[in-house]
Design a protein around this motif. Structure first.
Motif, PDB file in Angstrom:
ATOM      1  N   ASP A  32       0.830  -1.195   0.000  1.00 26.43           N
ATOM      2  CA  ASP A  32       0.000   0.000   0.000  1.00 26.43           C
ATOM      3  C   ASP A  32       0.870   1.253   0.000  1.00 26.43           C
ATOM      4  OD1 ASP A  32      -2.292  -1.505   0.006  1.00 26.43           O
ATOM      5  OD2 ASP A  32      -2.617  -1.357   2.161  1.00 26.43           O
ATOM      6  N   MET A  33       2.171   1.069  -0.013  1.00 25.97           N
ATOM      7  CA  MET A  33       3.096   2.201  -0.030  1.00 25.97           C
ATOM      8  C   MET A  33       3.770   2.289  -1.396  1.00 25.97           C
ATOM      9  SD  MET A  33       4.774   2.000   3.756  1.00 25.97           S
ATOM     10  CE  MET A  33       5.748   3.452   3.420  1.00 25.97           C
ATOM     11  N   MET A  34       3.413   3.289  -2.162  1.00 22.51           N
ATOM     12  CA  MET A  34       3.949   3.416  -3.510  1.00 22.51           C
ATOM     13  C   MET A  34       5.448   3.700  -3.494  1.00 22.51           C
ATOM     14  SD  MET A  34       1.518   2.529  -5.433  1.00 22.51           S
ATOM     15  CE  MET A  34       0.994   1.447  -4.095  1.00 22.51           C
ATOM     16  N   SER A  35       5.975   4.255  -2.406  1.00 22.79           N
ATOM     17  CA  SER A  35       7.420   4.462  -2.307  1.00 22.79           C
ATOM     18  C   SER A  35       8.152   3.120  -2.301  1.00 22.79           C
ATOM     19  CB  SER A  35       7.775   5.273  -1.058  1.00 22.79           C
ATOM     20  OG  SER A  35       7.303   4.620   0.109  1.00 22.79           O
ATOM     21  N   VAL A  41      10.433  -2.671  -7.154  1.00 21.48           N
ATOM     22  CA  VAL A  41       9.837  -3.408  -8.268  1.00 21.48           C
ATOM     23  C   VAL A  41      10.641  -3.211  -9.541  1.00 21.48           C
ATOM     24  CG1 VAL A  41       7.801  -3.612  -9.739  1.00 21.48           C
ATOM     25  CG2 VAL A  41       7.547  -3.364  -7.282  1.00 21.48           C
ATOM     26  N   LYS A  42      10.824  -4.296 -10.264  1.00 22.42           N
ATOM     27  CA  LYS A  42      11.391  -4.249 -11.605  1.00 22.42           C
ATOM     28  C   LYS A  42      10.797  -5.402 -12.391  1.00 22.42           C
ATOM     29  CE  LYS A  42      15.439  -6.576  -9.916  1.00 22.42           C
ATOM     30  NZ  LYS A  42      16.757  -6.461  -9.447  1.00 22.42           N
ATOM     31  N   ASP A  43      11.040  -5.440 -13.649  1.00 27.01           N
ATOM     32  CA  ASP A  43      10.438  -6.430 -14.539  1.00 27.01           C
ATOM     33  C   ASP A  43       8.936  -6.169 -14.661  1.00 27.01           C
ATOM     34  OD1 ASP A  43      12.923  -7.695 -14.827  1.00 27.01           O
ATOM     35  OD2 ASP A  43      12.548  -8.985 -13.100  1.00 27.01           O
ATOM     36  N   GLN A  44       8.267  -6.981 -15.421  1.00 30.14           N
ATOM     37  CA  GLN A  44       6.826  -6.823 -15.570  1.00 30.14           C
ATOM     38  C   GLN A  44       6.154  -7.522 -14.404  1.00 30.14           C
ATOM     39  OE1 GLN A  44       5.669  -8.038 -19.487  1.00 30.14           O
ATOM     40  NE2 GLN A  44       5.977  -5.967 -20.205  1.00 30.14           N
ATOM     41  N   SER A  54      -5.370   7.677  -7.779  1.00 29.26           N
ATOM     42  CA  SER A  54      -4.777   7.676  -9.119  1.00 29.26           C
ATOM     43  C   SER A  54      -3.259   7.505  -9.093  1.00 29.26           C
ATOM     44  CB  SER A  54      -5.156   8.950  -9.874  1.00 29.26           C
ATOM     45  OG  SER A  54      -4.727  10.089  -9.161  1.00 29.26           O
ATOM     46  N   GLN A  55      -2.626   7.816  -7.963  1.00 32.89           N
ATOM     47  CA  GLN A  55      -1.170   7.648  -7.865  1.00 32.89           C
ATOM     48  C   GLN A  55      -0.768   6.185  -8.006  1.00 32.89           C
ATOM     49  OE1 GLN A  55       0.721  10.300  -7.901  1.00 32.89           O
ATOM     50  NE2 GLN A  55       2.522   9.017  -8.090  1.00 32.89           N
ATOM     51  N   VAL A  56      -1.637   5.274  -7.626  1.00 30.63           N
ATOM     52  CA  VAL A  56      -1.357   3.844  -7.758  1.00 30.63           C
ATOM     53  C   VAL A  56      -1.165   3.493  -9.237  1.00 30.63           C
ATOM     54  CG1 VAL A  56      -2.311   1.529  -7.463  1.00 30.63           C
ATOM     55  CG2 VAL A  56      -2.553   3.215  -5.639  1.00 30.63           C
ATOM     56  N   VAL A  57      -2.071   3.947 -10.071  1.00 37.29           N
ATOM     57  CA  VAL A  57      -1.980   3.642 -11.505  1.00 37.29           C
ATOM     58  C   VAL A  57      -0.773   4.339 -12.112  1.00 37.29           C
ATOM     59  CG1 VAL A  57      -3.163   3.746 -13.731  1.00 37.29           C
ATOM     60  CG2 VAL A  57      -4.472   3.309 -11.654  1.00 37.29           C
ATOM     61  N   ARG A  58      -0.533   5.570 -11.720  1.00 30.62           N
ATOM     62  CA  ARG A  58       0.627   6.301 -12.248  1.00 30.62           C
ATOM     63  C   ARG A  58       1.939   5.619 -11.854  1.00 30.62           C
ATOM     64  NH1 ARG A  58      -2.966  10.789 -11.481  1.00 30.62           N
ATOM     65  NH2 ARG A  58      -3.126  11.980 -13.427  1.00 30.62           N
ATOM     66  N   THR A  59       2.024   5.174 -10.622  1.00 28.10           N
ATOM     67  CA  THR A  59       3.229   4.479 -10.165  1.00 28.10           C
ATOM     68  C   THR A  59       3.408   3.167 -10.911  1.00 28.10           C
ATOM     69  OG1 THR A  59       3.024   5.452  -7.957  1.00 28.10           O
ATOM     70  CG2 THR A  59       4.378   3.470  -8.146  1.00 28.10           C
ATOM     71  N   ALA A  60       2.343   2.399 -11.037  1.00 27.02           N
ATOM     72  CA  ALA A  60       2.415   1.119 -11.749  1.00 27.02           C
ATOM     73  C   ALA A  60       2.834   1.335 -13.205  1.00 27.02           C
ATOM     74  CB  ALA A  60       1.070   0.403 -11.681  1.00 27.02           C
ATOM     75  N   MET A  62       4.616   3.850 -14.377  1.00 24.95           N
ATOM     76  CA  MET A  62       6.024   4.267 -14.382  1.00 24.95           C
ATOM     77  C   MET A  62       6.956   3.062 -14.237  1.00 24.95           C
ATOM     78  SD  MET A  62       7.666   7.437 -12.205  1.00 24.95           S
ATOM     79  CE  MET A  62       6.559   7.094 -10.886  1.00 24.95           C
ATOM     80  N   MET A  63       6.493   2.029 -13.514  1.00 26.11           N
ATOM     81  CA  MET A  63       7.310   0.841 -13.276  1.00 26.11           C
ATOM     82  C   MET A  63       7.057  -0.256 -14.311  1.00 26.11           C
ATOM     83  SD  MET A  63       8.962   2.064 -10.830  1.00 26.11           S
ATOM     84  CE  MET A  63       9.984   0.663 -10.498  1.00 26.11           C
ATOM     85  N   ASP A  64       6.346   0.081 -15.390  1.00 23.14           N
ATOM     86  CA  ASP A  64       6.054  -0.874 -16.472  1.00 23.14           C
ATOM     87  C   ASP A  64       5.278  -2.094 -16.001  1.00 23.14           C
ATOM     88  OD1 ASP A  64       7.252   0.682 -18.479  1.00 23.14           O
ATOM     89  OD2 ASP A  64       9.224  -0.139 -18.003  1.00 23.14           O
TER      90      ASP A  64
END
Length: 118
Positions: A32-35, A41-44, A54-60, A62-64
């Motif tokens: 629950d912490m986007m930081s 996180v890396k890879d798909q 909306s920050q959840v979708v933006r973060t996801a 950004m991380m592909d």
């Protein structure tokens, strides 16, 4: 693991981009912490979270990441759905809690980031 397998394992409802359920994910992250998502996180990957903004979708994005699963029956806002549609990201929701959802995926072969199946 295919996103469709995740849907089945978590008995999840697809909110958007159902046509992308054939895509593969190679790792998962539950947070629950986007930081933490940004740091680890890396890879798909698929993101499991109970945070609904909306920050959840933006973060996801950004991380592909290719899929977000909201736990505890959380529902995304229309703004979040629109953002996910723009990037082709699958969004699902499950009644399961974070602990159970992550455990089911791990038990069925979807590893955490940086791990390998043995």
């Amino acid at each position: 693991m295919k996103i469709s397998d995740i849907q089945t394992l978590l008995d999840a409802e697809v909110i958007c981009n159902e046509d992308k359920l054939g895509r593969h994910v190679y790792s998962a992250c539950g947070s629950d912490m986007m930081s933490d998502v940004l740091a680890y996180v890396k890879d798909q990957a698929v993101l499991l979270t109970g945070l609904v903004n909306s920050q959840v979708v933006r973060t996801a994005e950004m991380m592909d990441m290719v899929c977000i699963v909201f736990v505890r029956s959380k529902k995304p806002t229309q703004e979040m759905i629109d953002l996910a549609n723009e990037s082709g990201m699958v969004i699902m929701t499950t009644k399961k809690r974070m602990y159970e959802a992550c455990g089911k995926l791990y038990k069925n072969g979807l590893v955490g980031n940086g791990e390998q199946n043995e």
